[in-house]
Write an enzyme that holds these catalytic residues in place. Structure first.
Site, short mmCIF file in Angstrom:
data_model
loop_
_atom_site.label_atom_id
_atom_site.label_comp_id
_atom_site.label_asym_id
_atom_site.label_seq_id
_atom_site.Cartn_x
_atom_site.Cartn_y
_atom_site.Cartn_z
N PRO A 153 27.03 -10.38 49.10
CA PRO A 153 26.03 -10.73 48.10
C PRO A 153 25.74 -12.23 48.08
O PRO A 153 26.62 -13.05 48.35
CB PRO A 153 26.66 -10.28 46.79
N GLU A 154 24.51 -12.55 47.74
CA GLU A 154 24.14 -13.95 47.57
C GLU A 154 24.53 -14.39 46.15
O GLU A 154 24.82 -13.56 45.27
CB GLU A 154 22.62 -14.11 47.77
N LYS A 185 30.28 -17.08 44.61
CA LYS A 185 30.27 -15.63 44.79
C LYS A 185 31.47 -14.95 44.11
O LYS A 185 31.74 -13.78 44.36
CB LYS A 185 30.25 -15.30 46.28
N ARG A 188 27.87 -12.81 59.85
CA ARG A 188 27.19 -13.92 60.52
C ARG A 188 25.85 -13.51 61.13
O ARG A 188 25.33 -14.20 62.00
CB ARG A 188 28.10 -14.50 61.62
#
Length: 265
Positions: free
Chosen positions: A2-3, A51, A251
């Protein structure tokens, strides 16, 4: 993963549901803390830090959790069926008289003393959505290793806390460089603009149900490159490309070969 804006939304939903109320049920389903009972303790607040989620209780205790790739917190009314995964994926249950918060697939879940929170989150850089946001310090950390690829530097939570793969790819696109360009090769004015843009985008999206980095109103064009592999770039029409090094979803990168300059895989 999650951002930061997603974690911010989760924290505020949990805070609205739990804060100010004593727990009527506490069930932590992780071996190390299975015997810890928070029942009767009032929830003081739920605070996001990058986060990470910090749920604080009276008596100086904090429940520290992190969603990583698969975790989620869901909130239910009394008697409502719990949805979010099978029962064996539940890691935490926190109930008050009015709501129940259920944590599914939480890879990080621990009870710590509130005074020890720095040991859990003290390594993080300036929080893009936090009250302690410091753009100068964020810029200093981002540029500390000139040889480091931009994408890696943006994802490093020790530099800026809150950026994930979506914003990494979108920020590189908006800077017109690939995520693999070394930070030291950015034009002088680009790093401070990147930091400012990161803050602006997360602030703009923290209250939105659907994340958006573009200015178009079309729901299918909310993001410039992320998730748009093989589709035409919204600016130049070149097919967007995708790279996932060694199958590592942490990534994954998207970029436009026509709009972005710099090394590629």
């Amino acid at each position: 993963m999650p951002e930061g804006d997603t974690v911010w939304q989760t924290a505020h939903r949990l805070h609205a549901a739990l804060a100010g109320h004593p727990l009527t049920r506490s069930d932590l389903r992780v071996p190390r803390f299975a015997t810890v009972d928070l029942t009767g303790r009032t929830v003081l607040d739920v605070t996001p830090r990058g986060k990470h989620l910090l749920t604080r209780f009276e008596g100086g205790l904090t429940l520290h959790s992190h969603l990583r790739m698969e975790g989620a917190w869901r909130i239910f009314a009394p008697g409502e069926r719990w949805r979010g995964g099978p029962a064996h994926q539940i890691r935490a249950v926190l109930s008050t008289a009015g709501h129940t918060a259920v944590g599914f697939r939480l890879p990080v879940l621990e009870v710590i003393r509130t005074q020890d929170e720095p040991r859990a989150v003290g390594h993080l850089g300036p929080d893009l959505l936090g009250p302690d946001w410091d753009p100068d310090e964020a810029l200093r950390r981002l540029c500390a290793d000139p040889a480091r690829p931009l994408g890696d530097a943006l994802l490093d939570q020790r530099n800026l806390a809150g950026i994930g793969n979506v914003y990494k790819s979108e920020l590189a696109f908006l800077a017109a460089v690939t995520p693999w360009l070394p930070v030291g090769e950015l034009a002088p004015g680009v790093p401070p603009r990147l930091v400012a843009t990161a803050r602006r985008l997360l602030e703009a999206n923290k209250d939105r149900p659907d994340r958006r980095t573009t200015t178009t109103a079309r729901s299918s064009e909310r993001l410039y490159v992320y998730g748009r592999a093989s589709r035409p770039c919204l600016r130049c029409g070149t097919p967007v490309r995708r790279a996932e090094p060694s199958g590592d979803r942490d990534r994954v990168s998207y970029w436009c070969p026509g709009c972005q300059t710099g090394p590629t895989p």
